[in-house]
Design a protein around this motif. Structure first.
Motif, PDB file in Angstrom:
ATOM      1  N   ALA A  25       0.821  -1.209   0.000  1.00  0.00           N
ATOM      2  CA  ALA A  25       0.000   0.000   0.000  1.00  0.00           C
ATOM      3  C   ALA A  25       0.857   1.262   0.000  1.00  0.00           C
ATOM      4  O   ALA A  25       0.448   2.291  -0.514  1.00  0.00           O
ATOM      5  N   ILE A  26       2.061   1.178   0.577  1.00  0.00           N
ATOM      6  CA  ILE A  26       2.833   2.408   0.761  1.00  0.00           C
ATOM      7  C   ILE A  26       3.793   2.692  -0.407  1.00  0.00           C
ATOM      8  O   ILE A  26       3.923   3.814  -0.860  1.00  0.00           O
ATOM      9  N   TRP A  27       4.437   1.659  -0.928  1.00  0.00           N
ATOM     10  CA  TRP A  27       5.395   1.884  -2.024  1.00  0.00           C
ATOM     11  C   TRP A  27       4.800   1.518  -3.395  1.00  0.00           C
ATOM     12  O   TRP A  27       4.855   2.280  -4.348  1.00  0.00           O
ATOM     13  N   LYS A  28       4.183   0.312  -3.449  1.00  0.00           N
ATOM     14  CA  LYS A  28       3.774  -0.186  -4.759  1.00  0.00           C
ATOM     15  C   LYS A  28       2.540   0.537  -5.282  1.00  0.00           C
ATOM     16  O   LYS A  28       2.480   0.924  -6.460  1.00  0.00           O
ATOM     17  N   LEU A  29       1.553   0.709  -4.396  1.00  0.00           N
ATOM     18  CA  LEU A  29       0.304   1.340  -4.836  1.00  0.00           C
ATOM     19  C   LEU A  29       0.530   2.713  -5.485  1.00  0.00           C
ATOM     20  O   LEU A  29       0.065   2.939  -6.606  1.00  0.00           O
ATOM     21  N   PRO A  30       1.269   3.626  -4.830  1.00  0.00           N
ATOM     22  CA  PRO A  30       1.462   4.932  -5.484  1.00  0.00           C
ATOM     23  C   PRO A  30       2.165   4.823  -6.840  1.00  0.00           C
ATOM     24  O   PRO A  30       1.773   5.495  -7.795  1.00  0.00           O
ATOM     25  N   TYR A  31       3.165   3.938  -6.924  1.00  0.00           N
ATOM     26  CA  TYR A  31       3.866   3.913  -8.208  1.00  0.00           C
ATOM     27  C   TYR A  31       3.034   3.246  -9.298  1.00  0.00           C
ATOM     28  O   TYR A  31       2.999   3.705 -10.445  1.00  0.00           O
ATOM     29  N   VAL A  32       2.293   2.203  -8.944  1.00  0.00           N
ATOM     30  CA  VAL A  32       1.452   1.552  -9.955  1.00  0.00           C
ATOM     31  C   VAL A  32       0.269   2.452 -10.335  1.00  0.00           C
ATOM     32  O   VAL A  32      -0.093   2.567 -11.514  1.00  0.00           O
ATOM     33  N   ALA A  33      -0.302   3.140  -9.337  1.00  0.00           N
ATOM     34  CA  ALA A  33      -1.390   4.079  -9.642  1.00  0.00           C
ATOM     35  C   ALA A  33      -0.855   5.188 -10.542  1.00  0.00           C
ATOM     36  O   ALA A  33      -1.500   5.591 -11.510  1.00  0.00           O
ATOM     37  N   GLY A  34       0.336   5.665 -10.221  1.00  0.00           N
ATOM     38  CA  GLY A  34       0.941   6.747 -10.993  1.00  0.00           C
ATOM     39  C   GLY A  34       1.188   6.370 -12.443  1.00  0.00           C
ATOM     40  O   GLY A  34       1.013   7.188 -13.346  1.00  0.00           O
ATOM     41  N   THR A  35       1.568   5.121 -12.664  1.00  0.00           N
ATOM     42  CA  THR A  35       1.856   4.713 -14.040  1.00  0.00           C
ATOM     43  C   THR A  35       0.618   4.185 -14.767  1.00  0.00           C
ATOM     44  O   THR A  35       0.666   3.890 -15.946  1.00  0.00           O
ATOM     45  N   ASN A  36      -0.487   4.025 -14.033  1.00  0.00           N
ATOM     46  CA  ASN A  36      -1.700   3.510 -14.680  1.00  0.00           C
ATOM     47  C   ASN A  36      -2.858   4.494 -14.664  1.00  0.00           C
ATOM     48  O   ASN A  36      -4.028   4.109 -14.628  1.00  0.00           O
ATOM     49  N   GLY A  37      -2.539   5.770 -14.649  1.00  0.00           N
ATOM     50  CA  GLY A  37      -3.595   6.762 -14.844  1.00  0.00           C
ATOM     51  C   GLY A  37      -4.180   7.408 -13.605  1.00  0.00           C
ATOM     52  O   GLY A  37      -5.070   8.236 -13.701  1.00  0.00           O
ATOM     53  N   GLY A  38      -3.739   7.018 -12.398  1.00  0.00           N
ATOM     54  CA  GLY A  38      -4.170   7.734 -11.200  1.00  0.00           C
ATOM     55  C   GLY A  38      -5.556   7.373 -10.689  1.00  0.00           C
ATOM     56  O   GLY A  38      -5.815   6.224 -10.321  1.00  0.00           O
ATOM     57  N   GLY A  39      -6.455   8.362 -10.665  1.00  0.00           N
ATOM     58  CA  GLY A  39      -7.751   8.222 -10.002  1.00  0.00           C
ATOM     59  C   GLY A  39      -8.592   7.027 -10.410  1.00  0.00           C
ATOM     60  O   GLY A  39      -9.151   6.337  -9.561  1.00  0.00           O
ATOM     61  N   ALA A  40      -8.662   6.772 -11.706  1.00  0.00           N
ATOM     62  CA  ALA A  40      -9.499   5.658 -12.150  1.00  0.00           C
ATOM     63  C   ALA A  40      -8.933   4.339 -11.633  1.00  0.00           C
ATOM     64  O   ALA A  40      -9.671   3.462 -11.160  1.00  0.00           O
ATOM     65  N   PHE A  41      -7.613   4.232 -11.685  1.00  0.00           N
ATOM     66  CA  PHE A  41      -6.971   3.031 -11.154  1.00  0.00           C
ATOM     67  C   PHE A  41      -7.290   2.878  -9.680  1.00  0.00           C
ATOM     68  O   PHE A  41      -7.668   1.802  -9.210  1.00  0.00           O
ATOM     69  N   PHE A  42      -7.140   3.976  -8.959  1.00  0.00           N
ATOM     70  CA  PHE A  42      -7.337   3.959  -7.516  1.00  0.00           C
ATOM     71  C   PHE A  42      -8.769   3.550  -7.173  1.00  0.00           C
ATOM     72  O   PHE A  42      -9.015   2.765  -6.257  1.00  0.00           O
ATOM     73  N   PHE A  43      -9.706   4.070  -7.937  1.00  0.00           N
ATOM     74  CA  PHE A  43     -11.107   3.757  -7.724  1.00  0.00           C
ATOM     75  C   PHE A  43     -11.374   2.262  -7.939  1.00  0.00           C
ATOM     76  O   PHE A  43     -12.000   1.592  -7.117  1.00  0.00           O
ATOM     77  N   ILE A  44     -10.874   1.739  -9.045  1.00  0.00           N
ATOM     78  CA  ILE A  44     -11.087   0.314  -9.339  1.00  0.00           C
ATOM     79  C   ILE A  44     -10.412  -0.558  -8.274  1.00  0.00           C
ATOM     80  O   ILE A  44     -10.954  -1.565  -7.816  1.00  0.00           O
ATOM     81  N   TYR A  45      -9.234  -0.128  -7.845  1.00  0.00           N
ATOM     82  CA  TYR A  45      -8.514  -0.838  -6.783  1.00  0.00           C
ATOM     83  C   TYR A  45      -9.367  -0.925  -5.514  1.00  0.00           C
ATOM     84  O   TYR A  45      -9.500  -2.000  -4.912  1.00  0.00           O
ATOM     85  N   LEU A  46      -9.977   0.197  -5.126  1.00  0.00           N
ATOM     86  CA  LEU A  46     -10.791   0.192  -3.903  1.00  0.00           C
ATOM     87  C   LEU A  46     -12.007  -0.723  -4.049  1.00  0.00           C
ATOM     88  O   LEU A  46     -12.364  -1.466  -3.137  1.00  0.00           O
ATOM     89  N   ILE A  47     -12.637  -0.692  -5.231  1.00  0.00           N
ATOM     90  CA  ILE A  47     -13.785  -1.580  -5.476  1.00  0.00           C
ATOM     91  C   ILE A  47     -13.345  -3.046  -5.368  1.00  0.00           C
ATOM     92  O   ILE A  47     -14.013  -3.870  -4.742  1.00  0.00           O
TER      93      ILE A  47
END
Ligand code: TRP
Length: 446
Positions: A25-47
């Motif tokens: 959650a602390i290292w991988k999530l920000p970098y993967v979210a950052g390289t995969n478009g940000g908000g939409a990725f984050f939203f799908i991840y939470l779902i």
């Protein structure tokens, strides 16, 4: 032979949350979210965390507590004389690969922590941090030595049995980690230009979503919750009957969501404020966070504390990975624990060497278009974890009767039958179908 068991109810939740919360959650999530478009990725991840992760976590807990056995034997005892225990074998194998590259990143944290103690890390400019981090990960000696140090720390905790020590330490360290994260978020949000970062991570822009986005979000959800390789089966096998499993699931998923949000809100506002690229990759948090601490009063002191806590959170995850391997090798014979922990740990160290070199000596060595490190991470997170999770969902739906499942779920908790039905529907139909579709789509099979 002493039985391995958690000393308290809270001990189990803390250990499971400790396993979940870590570099994922602390290292991988920000970098993967950052390289995969940000908000939409984050939203799908939470779902995915809520609708696929939570039901799966409950399933792993049920299997473990019902069987009271480690990852491989648990499946054997529930479905004797079948092939289902291959889920456990796959899990242990995946765990070995996962820990081999996880420990490389753990090594970066150790390296940063040691440097921060000597004051070497404060007062640099943004580019200087990037350069320093570049040296740390590309220098073969530093990368391998730090990877070794991290594995040694992990072995030393696991050889004595995970129950001793971590329970008490986690109880103190986790809350402090959360508080420090909140401080970090506040500072990050008050930087000039922070709003753009908030928008980037919280406002979904679905026009950029591809089938890969779903695959990465799925892998990330399982990674963050330690799912798919029976880690949580092993941990819950140390649980005496009578503890409420659904409540434990709610705690672990809730805490993981909280730390994911905090990590996103600590990092992205700063990324934009300082003019970094969100697509920077694995080095993202290591170059951005020091710069945020620099902007604070007593920043270097806070930074030392933060790194100590991050190291702690990372270790509570790595020990869960080594624990399932050691537990499957010793099968409760505690006198063998020490030897097996050292053997497994050293094998993992050697396996991790090419990953440790992937940012320096081997950075131009590509297999299937990826460096060794990236290839292992991609394979584990996006295929092996979902595959394991898929098998676990099918196993629970097929090999346990509804009555057994209901009994397991309601033991120690008052759960209404409609919650049970909802969970059963998710695990029997929604979870397997969703995982199947995401993988097939991403592979472009149809
Ligand atoms: N969840 C941990 C993290 O986020 C890593 C981890 C520990 C893990 N055990 C696992 C990931 C089992 C997948 C499966 O840092």
């Amino acid at each position: 032979m002493s039985k391995n068991q958690w000393s308290s109810k809270l001990g189990f939740i803390l250990a499971a949350a400790g396993s979940a919360i870590g570099l994922g959650a602390i290292w991988k999530l920000p970098y993967v979210a950052g390289t995969n478009g940000g908000g939409a990725f984050f939203f799908i991840y939470l779902i995915f965390l809520v609708f696929l992760g939570a039901p799966l976590l409950l399933s792993e807990f049920m299997i473990g507590r019902k069987a009271q056995k480690e990852a491989i034997s648990a499946y054997k005892s529930i479905a004797p004389n079948t092939y289902w225990h291959w889920i456990g074998i796959l899990g242990v194998g995946t765990s070995i690969i996962l820990l081999s590259f996880y420990s490389v990143v753990g090594g970066w944290v150790v390296n940063y922590f040691l440097r921060s103690l000597t004051g070497n890390l404060s007062g640099l400019g943004v580019e200087e941090y990037q350069r320093l981090f570049g040296t740390i990960i590309s220098d073969p000696i530093q990368a391998i030595a730090a990877h070794l140090l991290f594995i040694l720390l992990t072995i030393m905790i696991v050889q004595g049995g995970v129950q001793k020590g971590i329970e008490r330490a986690t109880r103190i360290m986790m809350p402090i980690l959360f508080i420090l994260f909140i401080v970090l978020v506040v500072r990050s949000l008050t930087l000039e230009g922070a709003l753009e970062g908030v928008r980037f991570i919280l406002l979904p822009n679905f026009s950029e979503v591809t089938s890969e986005t779903f695959l990465f979000a799925l892998g990330q959800a399982f990674f963050s919750l330690s799912l798919g390789i029976s880690t949580m089966v092993t941990y819950s096998s140390y649980l005496p009957k009578g503890e409420s499993l659904p409540r434990s699931v709610a705690s672990v998923v809730g805490l993981t969501i909280l730390i994911s949000l905090l990590a996103g809100l600590a990092i992205f506002p700063a990324v934009f404020a300082f003019g970094f690229e969100p697509t920077e990759g694995p080095s993202l948090i290591f170059s951005v966070l020091p710069a945020v601490f620099n902007e604070m009063a007593f920043g270097s002191l806070f930074f030392v504390c933060f790194l100590a806590l991050l190291l702690f959170a990372t270790l509570t995850s790595s020990i869960s990975l080594l624990e399932i391997i050691v537990a499957s090798l010793t099968k409760g014979r505690n006198e063998e624990r020490k030897k097996k922990a050292w053997t497994a740990g050293l094998v993992i160290f050697i396996l991790g060497i090419p990953s440790a070199l992937s940012f320096g000596l081997l950075d131009a060595f590509f297999l299937f278009d990826r460096t060794f490190f990236d290839l292992l991470d991609y394979l584990v997170s996006n295929f092996l974890l979902p595959l394991g999770a898929l098998c676990i969902a099918i196993f629970v739906g097929k090999k346990l009767t509804q009555e057994e499942l209901y009994n397991e779920m309601t033991q120690g908790s008052r759960i209404s039958s409609s919650i049970f039905k909802l969970w059963f529907f998710l695990i029997r139909f929604v979870v397997p179908t969703a995982i199947f579709i995401v993988i097939v789509q991403a592979l472009g099979i149809f």
